[in-house]
Design a protein around this motif. Structure first.
Motif, PDB file in Angstrom:
ATOM      1  N   SER A  83       0.846  -1.189   0.000  1.00 54.96           N
ATOM      2  CA  SER A  83       0.000   0.000   0.000  1.00 54.96           C
ATOM      3  C   SER A  83       0.881   1.239   0.000  1.00 54.96           C
ATOM      4  O   SER A  83       2.093   1.153   0.243  1.00 54.96           O
ATOM      5  CB  SER A  83      -0.918   0.009   1.221  1.00 54.96           C
ATOM      6  N   GLU A  84       0.255   2.396  -0.256  1.00 59.28           N
ATOM      7  CA  GLU A  84       1.015   3.641  -0.261  1.00 59.28           C
ATOM      8  C   GLU A  84       0.330   4.738   0.544  1.00 59.28           C
ATOM      9  O   GLU A  84       0.641   5.919   0.402  1.00 59.28           O
ATOM     10  CB  GLU A  84       1.287   4.091  -1.710  1.00 59.28           C
ATOM     11  N   SER A  85      -0.616   4.345   1.406  1.00 59.38           N
ATOM     12  CA  SER A  85      -1.236   5.285   2.336  1.00 59.38           C
ATOM     13  C   SER A  85      -1.766   4.502   3.531  1.00 59.38           C
ATOM     14  O   SER A  85      -2.073   3.307   3.430  1.00 59.38           O
ATOM     15  CB  SER A  85      -2.384   6.049   1.666  1.00 59.38           C
ATOM     16  N   ALA A  86      -1.894   5.204   4.687  1.00 55.95           N
ATOM     17  CA  ALA A  86      -2.399   4.552   5.891  1.00 55.95           C
ATOM     18  C   ALA A  86      -3.839   4.085   5.697  1.00 55.95           C
ATOM     19  O   ALA A  86      -4.227   3.012   6.183  1.00 55.95           O
ATOM     20  CB  ALA A  86      -2.302   5.521   7.076  1.00 55.95           C
ATOM     21  N   LYS A  87      -4.643   4.868   4.966  1.00 64.50           N
ATOM     22  CA  LYS A  87      -6.039   4.515   4.738  1.00 64.50           C
ATOM     23  C   LYS A  87      -6.149   3.209   3.948  1.00 64.50           C
ATOM     24  O   LYS A  87      -6.944   2.318   4.298  1.00 64.50           O
ATOM     25  CB  LYS A  87      -6.737   5.640   3.983  1.00 64.50           C
ATOM     26  N   THR A  88      -5.362   3.075   2.885  1.00 66.03           N
ATOM     27  CA  THR A  88      -5.399   1.856   2.077  1.00 66.03           C
ATOM     28  C   THR A  88      -4.885   0.662   2.873  1.00 66.03           C
ATOM     29  O   THR A  88      -5.443  -0.440   2.794  1.00 66.03           O
ATOM     30  CB  THR A  88      -4.561   2.038   0.805  1.00 66.03           C
TER      31      THR A  88
END
Length: 440
Positions: free
Chosen positions: A291-296
């Motif tokens: 992933s490339e974001s905390a949300k994802t």
């Protein structure tokens, strides 16, 4: 002003940089022929697994001491820290990873690894440098030797790091937990690089966008009810349940994640069963999640747990028989380069190595990960993680034309051009370090 006069003036302005680049290239090439080449051969033939890089670390320490650095071993396990103080100025860190992969090398190279080693679980496995860490270590030693020889060209403190266990994404964190910055100082800048199999030799590149994704390793332990293979109705088959979970996992990225948001779930290992006519009582899946974001990241990890547990419920498993989903190894955040620092280093490379040395920005198709961010995220350190080319230009052209398939990193067929890759690794790193520690 005539065009001819302008050309003469431009040539005069660029002459010092061109001479420096030529001198640097010659010095690095000579060092490769006499010292770094045999060292690369040693590293390639003798890879060691994550957190077990005992002989590798000892050789790194020996080489860095011989270059004039003060060396500390055993940082974060097998980590090596080498310090060279050279007057006032910034503290700059350069890191190389040391571990190999648990796989058999089939590159066809004359120095292909035949090494084997017991892993941390006690299993004997072949080991290979099928990700280029031998290139990184050799380049770090070459950088140490060149920076020590050219002390008149820079001022500050150079910190060189041999990091264990990048492949398990735990080595950087282990070194940080062992007080890396408290013991040796917090860097003003940090650098790292990776050799790139699908990039031409003689090229260096740094990206302003994330060059590597974040990674988590997930293990799913599946419970079943054992039975005879001829009487499946008497049990609950964990292999069938595991297969259903694998298929279900494929819908998370395709149907729950925004199509414009990077995310990946790969099931890389599926183990279960002992014999053809026995339905066992357990199976195990191992996943890599990118992933490339905390949300994802939260979405993917939550959906994996939901998919595993609810699939088990759907086949009739009781609440106390649901799969166990857990994170293993150390998570790695995405790599985020400092944009201003990227631009500064590109200018330095262009000026010293020539514009032809700068690789083009290419669309990143995969979601490879790195634990280098553990060094630069908390506390924050301005950093650049760059790449150097590892494959002959003619092979790159053939691959683009569909006439050749280039083996990827982590492939048993992986191979790069050792000499050109190491030489560019040293040259690009020396130029970057000397720019960051420029002597007034």
């Amino acid at each position: 002003m005539t065009n001819k006069l302008l050309s003469v003036l431009l040539a005069a302005l660029l002459l010092p940089s061109a001479l420096h680049a030529n001198e640097l290239s010659k010095a690095v090439a000579q060092d490769y022929d006499t010292h770094l080449g045999p060292l690369l051969d040693y590293f390639h033939r003798n890879p060691e697994l994550s957190f077990l890089e005992v002989k590798t670390a000892a050789r790194m320490a020996k080489e860095l001491r011989a270059a004039g650095f003060t060396v500390t071993e055993g940082v974060g396990g097998t980590g090596v820290v080498a310090i060279l103080k050279n007057g006032p100025g910034p503290l700059v860190m350069m890191r190389a990873d040391m571990d190999g992969l648990p796989m058999l090398e089939k590159s066809g190279l004359p120095n292909a690894s035949t090494a084997t080693q017991k892993d941390m679980e006690g299993n004997m496995t072949p080991v290979a440098h099928s990700c280029g860490h031998d290139i990184h270590m050799t380049s770090l030693v070459g950088t140490a030797r060149r920076m020590a020889a050219e002390r008149s060209k820079w001022s500050g403190t150079l910190m060189l790091i041999g990091q264990p266990a990048e492949e398990r994404t735990g080595g950087a964190l282990a070194m940080m937990k062992d007080g890396l910055y408290k013991r040796f100082g917090k860097p003003d800048f940090a650098l790292g690089f990776h050799v790139k199999a699908d990039m031409a030799t003689g090229k260096v590149h740094a990206s302003e966008v994330s060059p590597y994704s974040g990674a988590d390793t997930v293990e799913i332990s599946i419970k079943g009810v054992g039975a005879h293979g001829a009487s499946p109705h008497r049990g609950k088959d964990p292999i069938v349940l595991g297969a259903m979970i694998v298929v279900g996992l494929q819908t998370i990225v395709s149907r729950e994640l925004s199509p414009r948001e990077p995310g990946l779930i790969t099931v890389g290992s599926f183990h279960g069963g002992t014999k053809a006519n026995i339905i066992g009582d357990n199976a195990k899946l191992q996943l890599t999640v990118r992933s490339e974001s905390a949300k994802t990241r939260d979405l993917l990890l939550g959906a994996i747990k939901r998919m595993a547990e609810n699939t088990a419920r759907a086949v009739g498993m009781a609440e106390n028989e649901l799969p166990e989903v857990k994170l293993v190894d150390t998570p790695a955040p995405p790599v985020l380069n400092n944009v201003e620092l990227v631009q500064r280093l590109r200018a330095a490379w262009t000026g010293k190595l020539g514009p032809g040395a700068i690789g083009e920005e290419e669309f990143r198709e995969g979601m490879g990960a790195e634990d280098f961010p553990m060094f630069v995220t908390d506390p924050y350190v301005p950093s650049v993680y760059f790449t150097v080319g590892g494959t002959a230009p003619e092979n790159i052209a053939a691959a683009k034309a569909g006439k050749l398939r280039l083996p990827s990193h982590h492939s048993p067929l992986f191979k790069v051009e050792h000499g050109p890759a190491v030489r560019m690794g040293v040259e690009s790193t020396v130029v970057a370090l000397q720019d960051l520690m420029h002597k007034p």
